[in-house]
Design a protein around this motif. Sequence first.
Motif, PDB file in Angstrom:
ATOM      1  N   THR A   7      -6.496  -6.297  -1.964  1.00  0.00           N
ATOM      2  CA  THR A   7      -5.333  -6.212  -1.086  1.00  0.00           C
ATOM      3  C   THR A   7      -4.132  -6.738  -1.854  1.00  0.00           C
ATOM      4  OG1 THR A   7      -6.741  -6.568   0.835  1.00  0.00           O
ATOM      5  CG2 THR A   7      -4.375  -6.880   1.151  1.00  0.00           C
ATOM      6  N   VAL A   8      -3.048  -5.971  -1.798  1.00  0.00           N
ATOM      7  CA  VAL A   8      -1.828  -6.324  -2.529  1.00  0.00           C
ATOM      8  C   VAL A   8      -0.634  -6.194  -1.597  1.00  0.00           C
ATOM      9  CG1 VAL A   8      -2.768  -5.599  -4.764  1.00  0.00           C
ATOM     10  CG2 VAL A   8      -1.496  -3.951  -3.375  1.00  0.00           C
ATOM     11  N   ARG A   9       0.495  -6.678  -2.071  1.00  0.00           N
ATOM     12  CA  ARG A   9       1.748  -6.570  -1.320  1.00  0.00           C
ATOM     13  C   ARG A   9       2.813  -6.028  -2.270  1.00  0.00           C
ATOM     14  NH1 ARG A   9       3.433  -8.626   3.446  1.00  0.00           N
ATOM     15  NH2 ARG A   9       1.606  -9.932   3.591  1.00  0.00           N
ATOM     16  N   ASP A  39       4.769   7.425  -6.555  1.00  0.00           N
ATOM     17  CA  ASP A  39       3.327   7.690  -6.492  1.00  0.00           C
ATOM     18  C   ASP A  39       2.679   6.915  -5.346  1.00  0.00           C
ATOM     19  OD1 ASP A  39       3.743   9.228  -8.739  1.00  0.00           O
ATOM     20  OD2 ASP A  39       2.698   7.870 -10.110  1.00  0.00           O
ATOM     21  N   ILE A  40       3.065   5.647  -5.208  1.00  0.00           N
ATOM     22  CA  ILE A  40       2.497   4.811  -4.139  1.00  0.00           C
ATOM     23  C   ILE A  40       2.930   5.349  -2.776  1.00  0.00           C
ATOM     24  CG2 ILE A  40       2.437   2.497  -3.125  1.00  0.00           C
ATOM     25  CD1 ILE A  40       2.945   1.439  -6.008  1.00  0.00           C
ATOM     26  N   ALA A  41       4.223   5.641  -2.629  1.00  0.00           N
ATOM     27  CA  ALA A  41       4.744   6.138  -1.356  1.00  0.00           C
ATOM     28  C   ALA A  41       4.054   7.437  -0.956  1.00  0.00           C
ATOM     29  CB  ALA A  41       6.257   6.327  -1.446  1.00  0.00           C
ATOM     30  N   ARG A  55       1.757  -4.163   2.955  1.00  0.00           N
ATOM     31  CA  ARG A  55       0.431  -4.570   2.469  1.00  0.00           C
ATOM     32  C   ARG A  55      -0.381  -3.313   2.230  1.00  0.00           C
ATOM     33  NH1 ARG A  55      -2.767  -7.312   6.098  1.00  0.00           N
ATOM     34  NH2 ARG A  55      -4.006  -8.066   4.372  1.00  0.00           N
ATOM     35  N   LEU A  56      -1.027  -3.255   1.081  1.00  0.00           N
ATOM     36  CA  LEU A  56      -1.821  -2.099   0.691  1.00  0.00           C
ATOM     37  C   LEU A  56      -3.154  -2.561   0.124  1.00  0.00           C
ATOM     38  CD1 LEU A  56       0.989  -0.329  -1.363  1.00  0.00           C
ATOM     39  CD2 LEU A  56       0.342   0.181   0.991  1.00  0.00           C
ATOM     40  N   THR A  57      -4.082  -1.629   0.010  1.00  0.00           N
ATOM     41  CA  THR A  57      -5.294  -1.877  -0.760  1.00  0.00           C
ATOM     42  C   THR A  57      -5.295  -0.890  -1.909  1.00  0.00           C
ATOM     43  OG1 THR A  57      -6.696  -0.383   0.530  1.00  0.00           O
ATOM     44  CG2 THR A  57      -6.607  -2.706   1.234  1.00  0.00           C
ATOM     45  N   ALA A  58      -5.992  -1.267  -2.975  1.00  0.00           N
ATOM     46  CA  ALA A  58      -6.063  -0.408  -4.154  1.00  0.00           C
ATOM     47  C   ALA A  58      -7.363  -0.684  -4.901  1.00  0.00           C
ATOM     48  CB  ALA A  58      -4.877  -0.662  -5.071  1.00  0.00           C
ATOM     49  N   GLY A  61      -9.176  -0.562 -11.684  1.00  0.00           N
ATOM     50  CA  GLY A  61      -9.833   0.185 -12.744  1.00  0.00           C
ATOM     51  C   GLY A  61     -10.350  -0.727 -13.839  1.00  0.00           C
ATOM     52  N   GLU A  62     -11.077  -0.135 -14.777  1.00  0.00           N
ATOM     53  CA  GLU A  62     -11.626  -0.912 -15.888  1.00  0.00           C
ATOM     54  C   GLU A  62     -10.537  -1.610 -16.698  1.00  0.00           C
ATOM     55  OE1 GLU A  62     -14.367   1.192 -18.355  1.00  0.00           O
ATOM     56  OE2 GLU A  62     -15.421   2.030 -16.636  1.00  0.00           O
ATOM     57  N   ASP A  63      -9.368  -1.014 -16.761  1.00  0.00           N
ATOM     58  CA  ASP A  63      -8.248  -1.601 -17.502  1.00  0.00           C
ATOM     59  C   ASP A  63      -7.390  -2.511 -16.630  1.00  0.00           C
ATOM     60  OD1 ASP A  63      -7.181   0.286 -15.833  1.00  0.00           O
ATOM     61  OD2 ASP A  63      -6.113   1.392 -17.387  1.00  0.00           O
ATOM     62  N   ASP A  64      -7.906  -2.873 -15.439  1.00  0.00           N
ATOM     63  CA  ASP A  64      -7.217  -3.708 -14.446  1.00  0.00           C
ATOM     64  C   ASP A  64      -5.993  -3.042 -13.834  1.00  0.00           C
ATOM     65  OD1 ASP A  64      -9.059  -5.759 -14.515  1.00  0.00           O
ATOM     66  OD2 ASP A  64      -7.976  -6.873 -16.067  1.00  0.00           O
ATOM     67  N   ARG A  65      -5.799  -1.748 -14.056  1.00  0.00           N
ATOM     68  CA  ARG A  65      -4.724  -1.018 -13.405  1.00  0.00           C
ATOM     69  C   ARG A  65      -5.181  -0.612 -12.013  1.00  0.00           C
ATOM     70  NH1 ARG A  65       0.291  -1.415 -14.695  1.00  0.00           N
ATOM     71  NH2 ARG A  65       0.750   0.704 -14.086  1.00  0.00           N
ATOM     72  N   LEU A  66      -4.246  -0.550 -11.086  1.00  0.00           N
ATOM     73  CA  LEU A  66      -4.552  -0.226  -9.703  1.00  0.00           C
ATOM     74  C   LEU A  66      -4.330   1.262  -9.446  1.00  0.00           C
ATOM     75  CD1 LEU A  66      -2.799  -3.249  -7.958  1.00  0.00           C
ATOM     76  CD2 LEU A  66      -5.203  -3.033  -8.644  1.00  0.00           C
ATOM     77  N   SER A  67      -5.134   1.808  -8.534  1.00  0.00           N
ATOM     78  CA  SER A  67      -4.998   3.201  -8.123  1.00  0.00           C
ATOM     79  C   SER A  67      -5.645   3.349  -6.747  1.00  0.00           C
ATOM     80  CB  SER A  67      -5.691   4.131  -9.138  1.00  0.00           C
ATOM     81  OG  SER A  67      -7.066   3.848  -9.184  1.00  0.00           O
ATOM     82  N   GLY A  68      -5.594   4.546  -6.183  1.00  0.00           N
ATOM     83  CA  GLY A  68      -6.234   4.769  -4.885  1.00  0.00           C
ATOM     84  C   GLY A  68      -5.553   4.002  -3.770  1.00  0.00           C
ATOM     85  N   TRP A  69      -4.237   4.005  -3.762  1.00  0.00           N
ATOM     86  CA  TRP A  69      -3.455   3.240  -2.797  1.00  0.00           C
ATOM     87  C   TRP A  69      -3.740   3.666  -1.362  1.00  0.00           C
ATOM     88  CZ3 TRP A  69      -1.076  -0.501  -5.414  1.00  0.00           C
ATOM     89  CH2 TRP A  69      -0.735  -0.273  -6.739  1.00  0.00           C
ATOM     90  N   GLN A  70      -3.899   2.680  -0.466  1.00  0.00           N
ATOM     91  CA  GLN A  70      -4.049   2.926   0.965  1.00  0.00           C
ATOM     92  C   GLN A  70      -3.366   1.791   1.718  1.00  0.00           C
ATOM     93  OE1 GLN A  70      -8.237   3.134   1.837  1.00  0.00           O
ATOM     94  NE2 GLN A  70      -8.498   5.066   0.773  1.00  0.00           N
ATOM     95  N   ARG A  71      -2.942   2.090   2.949  1.00  0.00           N
ATOM     96  CA  ARG A  71      -2.385   1.014   3.785  1.00  0.00           C
ATOM     97  C   ARG A  71      -3.484   0.033   4.135  1.00  0.00           C
ATOM     98  NH1 ARG A  71       2.017   3.076   8.081  1.00  0.00           N
ATOM     99  NH2 ARG A  71       2.920   4.743   6.846  1.00  0.00           N
ATOM    100  N   ALA A  72      -3.125  -1.224   4.148  1.00  0.00           N
ATOM    101  CA  ALA A  72      -4.111  -2.276   4.485  1.00  0.00           C
ATOM    102  C   ALA A  72      -4.260  -2.384   5.978  1.00  0.00           C
ATOM    103  CB  ALA A  72      -3.657  -3.610   3.908  1.00  0.00           C
TER     104      ALA A  72
END
Length: 72
Positions: A7-9, A39-41, A55-58, A61-72
């Motif tokens: 979960t991120v903000r 991309d997030i929007a 607030r979102l969830t994501a 990834g293996e490189d610690d990059r976030l993807s697959g954004w969804q509303r929390a």
Amino acid sequence: MTTERVTVRVLLLFGDQAEIVADVPPAERGEPARYPAADIAAAVGVPVSDLPGMRLTADVGEDDRLSGWQRA
């Protein structure tokens, strides 16, 4: 491979980038990471201007990059 979901903000917008932090108390946060705001929007179905404070969830990834954004 197991994917971790976090979960991120969205702190704020900086040009065409969104500054993302972990959704934890400020004293526990690391430095913000920047991701393309458009991309997030698009992923969560809101205008870019609505992202700050959201607030979102994501997926992490293996490189610690976030993807697959969804509303929390």
